[in-house]
Design a protein around this motif. Structure first.
Motif, PDB file in Angstrom:
ATOM      1  N   UNK A  22       0.862  -1.182   0.000  1.00 31.45           N
ATOM      2  CA  UNK A  22       0.000   0.000   0.000  1.00 31.45           C
ATOM      3  C   UNK A  22       0.903   1.238   0.000  1.00 31.45           C
ATOM      4  N   UNK A  23       1.234   1.794  -1.184  1.00 30.80           N
ATOM      5  CA  UNK A  23       2.157   2.935  -1.256  1.00 30.80           C
ATOM      6  C   UNK A  23       1.714   4.136  -0.425  1.00 30.80           C
ATOM      7  N   UNK A  24       0.407   4.329  -0.300  1.00 33.18           N
ATOM      8  CA  UNK A  24      -0.066   5.467   0.485  1.00 33.18           C
ATOM      9  C   UNK A  24       0.320   5.392   1.947  1.00 33.18           C
ATOM     10  N   UNK A  25       0.697   4.180   2.410  1.00 31.88           N
ATOM     11  CA  UNK A  25       1.109   4.010   3.801  1.00 31.88           C
ATOM     12  C   UNK A  25       2.633   3.953   3.961  1.00 31.88           C
ATOM     13  N   UNK A  26       3.355   4.143   2.865  1.00 31.02           N
ATOM     14  CA  UNK A  26       4.814   4.153   2.967  1.00 31.02           C
ATOM     15  C   UNK A  26       5.250   5.354   3.818  1.00 31.02           C
ATOM     16  N   UNK A  27       6.283   5.203   4.616  1.00 32.95           N
ATOM     17  CA  UNK A  27       6.660   6.269   5.560  1.00 32.95           C
ATOM     18  C   UNK A  27       7.209   7.545   4.916  1.00 32.95           C
ATOM     19  N   UNK A  28       7.776   7.437   3.718  1.00 30.73           N
ATOM     20  CA  UNK A  28       8.316   8.624   3.044  1.00 30.73           C
ATOM     21  C   UNK A  28       7.477   8.885   1.802  1.00 30.73           C
ATOM     22  N   UNK A  29       6.786  10.008   1.767  1.00 31.25           N
ATOM     23  CA  UNK A  29       5.908  10.306   0.628  1.00 31.25           C
ATOM     24  C   UNK A  29       5.773  11.813   0.474  1.00 31.25           C
ATOM     25  N   UNK A  30       5.605  12.227  -0.799  1.00 32.19           N
ATOM     26  CA  UNK A  30       5.509  13.655  -1.106  1.00 32.19           C
ATOM     27  C   UNK A  30       4.570  13.859  -2.286  1.00 32.19           C
ATOM     28  N   UNK A  31       3.667  14.839  -2.159  1.00 30.96           N
ATOM     29  CA  UNK A  31       2.865  15.308  -3.294  1.00 30.96           C
ATOM     30  C   UNK A  31       3.622  16.468  -3.929  1.00 30.96           C
ATOM     31  N   UNK A  32       3.965  16.327  -5.194  1.00 32.84           N
ATOM     32  CA  UNK A  32       4.777  17.337  -5.867  1.00 32.84           C
ATOM     33  C   UNK A  32       3.878  18.244  -6.706  1.00 32.84           C
ATOM     34  N   UNK A  33       3.770  19.475  -6.284  1.00 27.43           N
ATOM     35  CA  UNK A  33       2.944  20.447  -7.000  1.00 27.43           C
ATOM     36  C   UNK A  33       3.732  21.757  -7.092  1.00 27.43           C
ATOM     37  N   UNK A  34       4.326  22.020  -8.231  1.00 26.42           N
ATOM     38  CA  UNK A  34       4.189  21.303  -9.503  1.00 26.42           C
ATOM     39  C   UNK A  34       4.997  20.007  -9.523  1.00 26.42           C
ATOM     40  N   UNK A  35       4.766  19.224 -10.550  1.00 29.65           N
ATOM     41  CA  UNK A  35       5.473  17.953 -10.705  1.00 29.65           C
ATOM     42  C   UNK A  35       6.969  18.208 -10.897  1.00 29.65           C
ATOM     43  N   UNK A  36       7.763  17.199 -10.548  1.00 25.23           N
ATOM     44  CA  UNK A  36       9.222  17.354 -10.603  1.00 25.23           C
ATOM     45  C   UNK A  36       9.836  16.260 -11.464  1.00 25.23           C
ATOM     46  N   UNK A  37      11.004  16.555 -11.982  1.00 20.06           N
ATOM     47  CA  UNK A  37      11.744  15.553 -12.753  1.00 20.06           C
ATOM     48  C   UNK A  37      12.801  14.866 -11.890  1.00 20.06           C
ATOM     49  N   UNK A  38      13.048  15.417 -10.690  1.00 17.59           N
ATOM     50  CA  UNK A  38      14.030  14.817  -9.788  1.00 17.59           C
ATOM     51  C   UNK A  38      13.665  15.170  -8.352  1.00 17.59           C
ATOM     52  N   UNK A  39      13.839  14.183  -7.467  1.00 17.10           N
ATOM     53  CA  UNK A  39      13.553  14.432  -6.055  1.00 17.10           C
ATOM     54  C   UNK A  39      14.355  13.442  -5.218  1.00 17.10           C
ATOM     55  N   UNK A  40      14.949  13.942  -4.121  1.00 15.59           N
ATOM     56  CA  UNK A  40      15.820  13.109  -3.287  1.00 15.59           C
ATOM     57  C   UNK A  40      15.280  13.009  -1.861  1.00 15.59           C
ATOM     58  N   UNK A  41      15.265  11.788  -1.346  1.00 13.02           N
ATOM     59  CA  UNK A  41      14.956  11.537   0.061  1.00 13.02           C
ATOM     60  C   UNK A  41      16.268  11.260   0.800  1.00 13.02           C
ATOM     61  N   UNK A  42      16.414  11.876   1.963  1.00  4.96           N
ATOM     62  CA  UNK A  42      17.587  11.657   2.813  1.00  4.96           C
ATOM     63  C   UNK A  42      17.129  10.961   4.089  1.00  4.96           C
ATOM     64  N   UNK A  43      17.687   9.778   4.336  1.00  6.06           N
ATOM     65  CA  UNK A  43      17.234   8.947   5.455  1.00  6.06           C
ATOM     66  C   UNK A  43      18.433   8.631   6.351  1.00  6.06           C
ATOM     67  N   UNK A  44      18.362   8.926   7.639  1.00  2.46           N
ATOM     68  CA  UNK A  44      19.479   8.619   8.547  1.00  2.46           C
ATOM     69  C   UNK A  44      19.764   7.123   8.606  1.00  2.46           C
ATOM     70  N   UNK A  45      21.018   6.753   8.502  1.00  2.00           N
ATOM     71  CA  UNK A  45      21.394   5.340   8.575  1.00  2.00           C
ATOM     72  C   UNK A  45      21.132   4.755   9.954  1.00  2.00           C
ATOM     73  N   UNK A  46      21.103   5.617  10.957  1.00  2.00           N
ATOM     74  CA  UNK A  46      20.855   5.130  12.315  1.00  2.00           C
ATOM     75  C   UNK A  46      19.485   4.483  12.440  1.00  2.00           C
ATOM     76  N   UNK A  47      18.567   4.816  11.520  1.00  2.00           N
ATOM     77  CA  UNK A  47      17.213   4.253  11.562  1.00  2.00           C
ATOM     78  C   UNK A  47      17.101   2.940  10.794  1.00  2.00           C
ATOM     79  N   UNK A  48      18.206   2.469  10.207  1.00  2.00           N
ATOM     80  CA  UNK A  48      18.140   1.321   9.301  1.00  2.00           C
ATOM     81  C   UNK A  48      19.053   0.187   9.748  1.00  2.00           C
ATOM     82  N   UNK A  49      18.712  -1.049   9.366  1.00  2.00           N
ATOM     83  CA  UNK A  49      19.646  -2.165   9.573  1.00  2.00           C
ATOM     84  C   UNK A  49      20.770  -2.076   8.544  1.00  2.00           C
ATOM     85  N   UNK A  50      21.687  -3.026   8.583  1.00  2.00           N
ATOM     86  CA  UNK A  50      22.808  -3.000   7.636  1.00  2.00           C
ATOM     87  C   UNK A  50      22.348  -3.235   6.201  1.00  2.00           C
ATOM     88  N   UNK A  51      21.392  -4.150   6.013  1.00  2.00           N
ATOM     89  CA  UNK A  51      20.840  -4.442   4.691  1.00  2.00           C
ATOM     90  C   UNK A  51      19.318  -4.345   4.762  1.00  2.00           C
TER      91      UNK A  51
END
Length: 306
Positions: A237-266
């Motif tokens: 269910x993509x609408x429930x994914x933790x990182x989401x953005x409505x782009x208005x206006x639409x974009x050709x490029x967008x970057x998410x930055x996520x702290x590694x401390x919140x993630x496992x190794x893989x």
């Protein structure tokens, strides 16, 4: 005879008094003459070698700030340095050298008239100083890393050694590879790529369009496969994914930055998008199991710089 003897006596007495007066004047001049003691002793400079020295280095570039206000003025410096491989640094290893911001000529010989030198090994001499008081800043850059060094400070009749540390840290910068995953809209239309990389602190995920189709919405999940938001049928269910953005206006490029401390190794990366063409898009990878809906996820392990 009697008259002549009296005159001779008075003459001898007068000669004696004149001699005593001359002797007294000479002694007075000697006592009042300037001292012949060397100037550094006469001025009470007991701490002729009391230099305050601050050093900074990255192993290649060395900066020495030498405060000579409480010591004698420096006439020259002699450096001996050891590389991180245990070899002597030679004059050929010096890329540049300055004193108080001015380019400085170096020599690899002691010269005549001085015993301020090293008994063995290579050394480099900064000659012909003429700075009176204040701070003298010496900076030089090597083409090798130095682990340690000693500088001999020559001033007056003194020769004062000072040891300093170098730096043998890793001189190679860590290079993090960027992985690319194709983004398909409507299952078969290639519209862009998902770029994934990280540094020591963060994970960077970039949606990048390579077509006229742009991103109106982006939905991103990063984590374990078991933690992927799904409905009761196991469909993501993509609408429930933790990182989401409505782009208005639409974009050709967008970057998410996520702290590694919140993630496992893989972990997995599920990247979904709604395109301006009204198509749904996913980054390519492994198919989701247990569902008839199409979509993919990719696996990624954090890169570690060793």
């Amino acid at each position: 005879m009697t008259t002549l003897s009296k005159k001779s006596g008075w003459y001898l007495l007068l000669t004696f008094f004149v001699s005593m007066l001359f002797y007294s004047c000479n002694n007075s001049n000697i006592e009042e003459s300037p001292s012949q003691t060397p100037s550094n002793q006469r001025n009470g400079l007991a701490g002729a070698g009391d230099y305050d020295i601050l050093t900074t280095t990255d192993g290649f570039t060395f900066t020495l700030e030498i405060d000579q206000d409480n010591a004698q003025d420096i006439s020259h410096l002699v450096f001996q340095l050891m590389t991180c491989e245990g070899e002597y640094v030679t004059i050929d290893n010096f890329v540049s050298a300055t004193v108080n911001g001015m380019d400085w000529d170096l020599t690899s010989t002691t010269g005549s008239g001085t015993d301020c030198t090293f008994d063995t090994g290579d050394f480099v001499k900064f000659d012909d100083f003429g700075f009176q008081g204040g701070v003298v800043t010496v900076e030089f850059t090597l083409d090798v890393q130095a682990a340690s060094g000693t500088v001999l400070i020559k001033s007056g009749q003194g020769c004062y050694p000072f040891d300093f540390e170098g730096d043998c840290g890793d001189d190679e910068e860590c290079v993090y590879v960027t992985e690319s995953f194709e983004i398909f809209a409507g299952q078969t239309i290639l519209v862009g790529e998902l770029l994934v990389t990280n540094d020591e602190e963060n994970l960077y995920i970039t949606y990048s369009s390579t077509s006229d189709d742009q991103f109106a919405e982006t939905h991103l999940y990063v984590g374990t496969l078991e933690g992927l938001p799904t409905n009761r049928r196991g469909t993501p269910v993509p609408g429930q994914f933790p990182y989401k953005t409505d782009h208005d206006p639409a974009v050709s490029s967008y970057t998410y930055t996520i702290p590694l401390a919140d993630l496992p190794d893989c972990y997995i990366i599920a990247a979904h998008a709604a395109m301006t063409s009204d198509e749904t898009a996913w980054s390519f990878g492994d198919e989701f199991e247990g569902t008839r809906r199409w979509g993919w996820y990719s696996s990624y392990c954090t890169q570690v710089c060793e």
